[in-house]
Design an enzyme around this catalytic site. Structure first.
Site, PDB file in Angstrom:
ATOM      1  N   ARG A  29       0.832  -1.212   0.000  1.00  0.00           N
ATOM      2  CA  ARG A  29       0.000   0.000   0.000  1.00  0.00           C
ATOM      3  C   ARG A  29       0.866   1.261   0.000  1.00  0.00           C
ATOM      4  O   ARG A  29       0.540   2.258   0.644  1.00  0.00           O
ATOM      5  CB  ARG A  29      -0.954   0.016   1.206  1.00  0.00           C
ATOM      6  CG  ARG A  29      -1.905  -1.164   1.278  1.00  0.00           C
ATOM      7  CD  ARG A  29      -2.863  -1.209   0.098  1.00  0.00           C
ATOM      8  NE  ARG A  29      -3.774  -2.336   0.213  1.00  0.00           N
ATOM      9  CZ  ARG A  29      -3.544  -3.549  -0.287  1.00  0.00           C
ATOM     10  NH1 ARG A  29      -2.425  -3.772  -0.953  1.00  0.00           N
ATOM     11  NH2 ARG A  29      -4.412  -4.517  -0.148  1.00  0.00           N
TER      12      ARG A  29
ATOM     13  N   SER B 156     -11.145  -0.352   2.549  1.00  0.00           N
ATOM     14  CA  SER B 156     -10.404  -0.789   3.733  1.00  0.00           C
ATOM     15  C   SER B 156      -9.816   0.435   4.428  1.00  0.00           C
ATOM     16  O   SER B 156      -8.996   1.142   3.840  1.00  0.00           O
ATOM     17  CB  SER B 156      -9.290  -1.755   3.334  1.00  0.00           C
ATOM     18  OG  SER B 156      -9.828  -2.915   2.747  1.00  0.00           O
TER      19      SER B 156
ATOM     20  N   GLU C  13      -5.468   3.926   6.182  1.00  0.00           N
ATOM     21  CA  GLU C  13      -5.062   3.718   4.792  1.00  0.00           C
ATOM     22  C   GLU C  13      -5.361   4.918   3.895  1.00  0.00           C
ATOM     23  O   GLU C  13      -4.527   5.322   3.096  1.00  0.00           O
ATOM     24  CB  GLU C  13      -5.723   2.449   4.243  1.00  0.00           C
ATOM     25  CG  GLU C  13      -5.162   2.017   2.918  1.00  0.00           C
ATOM     26  CD  GLU C  13      -5.550   0.597   2.548  1.00  0.00           C
ATOM     27  OE1 GLU C  13      -5.988   0.383   1.417  1.00  0.00           O
ATOM     28  OE2 GLU C  13      -5.402  -0.304   3.396  1.00  0.00           O
TER      29      GLU C  13
END
Length: 343
Positions: free
Chosen positions: A167, A243, A339
Site C-alpha cells: 500500500r 479498507s 489507509e
C-alpha cells in the site's frame, strides 16, 4: 486548447466516496496534458495551495473547507499493443479502474481480474499500489507517465523507480508532487491465475464446473465482484473509503508474543515478518456495528468504516477512529495506520 473552467466553492461531497462534507474554494478538471500544464502555470503564478484529486476513494476531508484549488484530472483514453509474449497497455489517469479491468478482460488481457470492483481511477492505482486477493497492481506496471510541476515537464518513472511496497509507493513520499497522467502496464500471456485464497478458489472451481467453456479470467472477475459485493458496501449506496486501516506488519518475535496471549489471532506470513489482520482485531474487540454520530464500523466487515446516516461529520469519523486505534494499541500492542489520505 479549450479554455479551462475554474469553479468556485465546489461541493466535494460527491467527489469523495465517504461523502464527508467539504467545499473547495476553487476546482478544475483538466482533460489534456496541455491543460494540466496550464493549471500548474496558474498555480505557480498565483502561489495557490492545491490538491490533486482522483476518484476520491482513498481521500478523507477532515476540514469543511479546502482553502485552495482542487485539480481533478479527467484525461481519458486506453491504448493496446500486442506482442509475442503479451500486451502493453497504456491507460489515462481519468479512466475508472473497474471499467479498465473489464476492458482488459474484453480484449483477452488477463492479470487484473483479482483487482475487479476496486473503486477509484487508474491514476490513483500506483499511488496506493492497490491490491486484493494475492495480487498487487505493481506486478504489472512497467512505467508511470507524470507531469512534474517543479521542472514543468512530462517525466516517466519505471516500475522500479516507483518503489512499490505494501500500500505504498514513491508517490506517497518524495515524489508526491508528481501528477500522474498515464499508467503503462505489461501483461504476460502465460501468467498463471492467482487463486491462493481458499474461498476464492472453491467458488471459481464451482463456477467453472457450472459454466463449462466460459473464460476463466472472466469467471474469476465475476466471483471477485460477488465476494466484494457480499462483504463490502457499495460507496454509491453507503459512503465509505474501502479498507480503512492497513494490516499491521510486525516482526516474527512480535507476532509470536501476541499469538501467545491471543491464540485466535489471524495473521499471514509476509517475508520474514507477519501481516496481522486488522479487520479481525477490530471485530475481536467488539467494534463491528459500533457508531459515533453518523460514522459506523460496517456490520459485515470490521475493516470498513461507513457513513451510516449519510450525514456523518469528520468529527464523528475521527472520534470513532481514535477509539479503535486506542483499543487495538492497548490490547495487541500495535498501532493501526489509516489507509486513506487525510486532507
Amino acid at each position: 486548447m479549450s479554455q479551462l473552467v475554474i469553479e468556485k466553492d465546489k461541493n466535494l461531497k460527491a467527489l469523495n466516496t465517504f461523502r464527508l462534507p467539504s467545499v473547495a474554494r476553487q476546482y478544475v478538471e483538466p482533460t489534456t496534458i496541455d491543460q494540466v500544464q496550464a493549471v500548474f502555470d496558474l498555480i505557480q503564478k498565483q502561489n495557490l495551495n492545491y490538491l490533486v484529486l482522483g476518484g476520491g476513494s482513498n481521500v478523507l476531508f477532515k476540514s469543511s473547507v479546502f482553502d485552495g484549488l482542487i485539480v481533478h484530472p479527467a484525461l481519458m483514453g486506453i491504448d493496446v499493443e500486442e506482442f509475442t509474449e503479451g500486451f502493453r497497455v497504456s491507460a489515462s489517469a481519468g479512466e475508472n479502474w473497474h471499467n479498465f479491468v473489464q476492458f482488459c478482460l474484453s480484449q483477452g488481457i488477463v492479470g487484473l481480474e483479482n483487482l475487479s470492483l476496486i473503486p477509484g481511477s487508474v491514476g490513483a492505482c500506483p499511488v496506493q499500489n492497490i491490491g486484493a486477493y494475492g495480487v498487487e497492481v505493481a506486478e504489472f506496471i512497467e512505467s508511470v507517465t507524470c507531469f512534474d510541476p517543479q521542472s514543468n515537464s512530462v517525466v516517466q518513472l519505471t516500475g522500479e523507480e516507483c518503489r512499490f511496497g505494501y500500500r505504498d509507493s514513491v508517490f506517497k513520499r518524495n515524489k508526491a508532487h508528481l501528477v500522474i497522467l498515464k499508467v503503462n502496464f505489461v501483461f504476460n500471456k502465460d501468467r498463471p491465475f492467482s487463486l491462493d485464497y481458499s474461498d476464492l478458489e472453491h467458488r471459481v472451481e464451482r463456477e467453472l464446473t457450472q459454466n463449462e467453456g466460459k473464460d476463466k479470467a472472466r469467471i474469476i472477475s465475476d466471483v471477485i465482484c460477488q465476494i466484494r459485493s457480499e462483504k463490502l458496501p457499495d460507496p454509491a449506496e453507503l459512503g465509505n473509503a474501502g479498507s480503512f486501516f492497513k494490516n499491521p506488519i510486525v516482526t516474527s518475535d512480535k507476532f509470536h508474543s501476541i499469538k501467545e496471549k491471543c491464540p485466535e489471532l489471524v495473521a499471514f506470513p509476509y517475508g520474514d515478518d507477519y501481516k496481522l489482520a486488522a479487520g479481525w482485531m477490530i471485530d475481536f474487540l467488539g467494534f463491528k456495528g459500533a457508531s459515533v454520530g453518523g460514522a459506523s464500523v460496517h456490520e459485515k466487515q470490521a475493516l470498513v468504516l461507513v457513513n451510516k446516516t449519510g450525514d456523518a461529520s469528520s468529527g464523528d469519523l475521527f472520534a470513532l477512529v481514535s477509539l479503535i486505534q486506542a483499543k487495538v494499541s492497548s490490547v495487541f500492542g500495535v498501532e493501526l495506520e489509516i489507509e486513506p489520505k487525510v486532507i
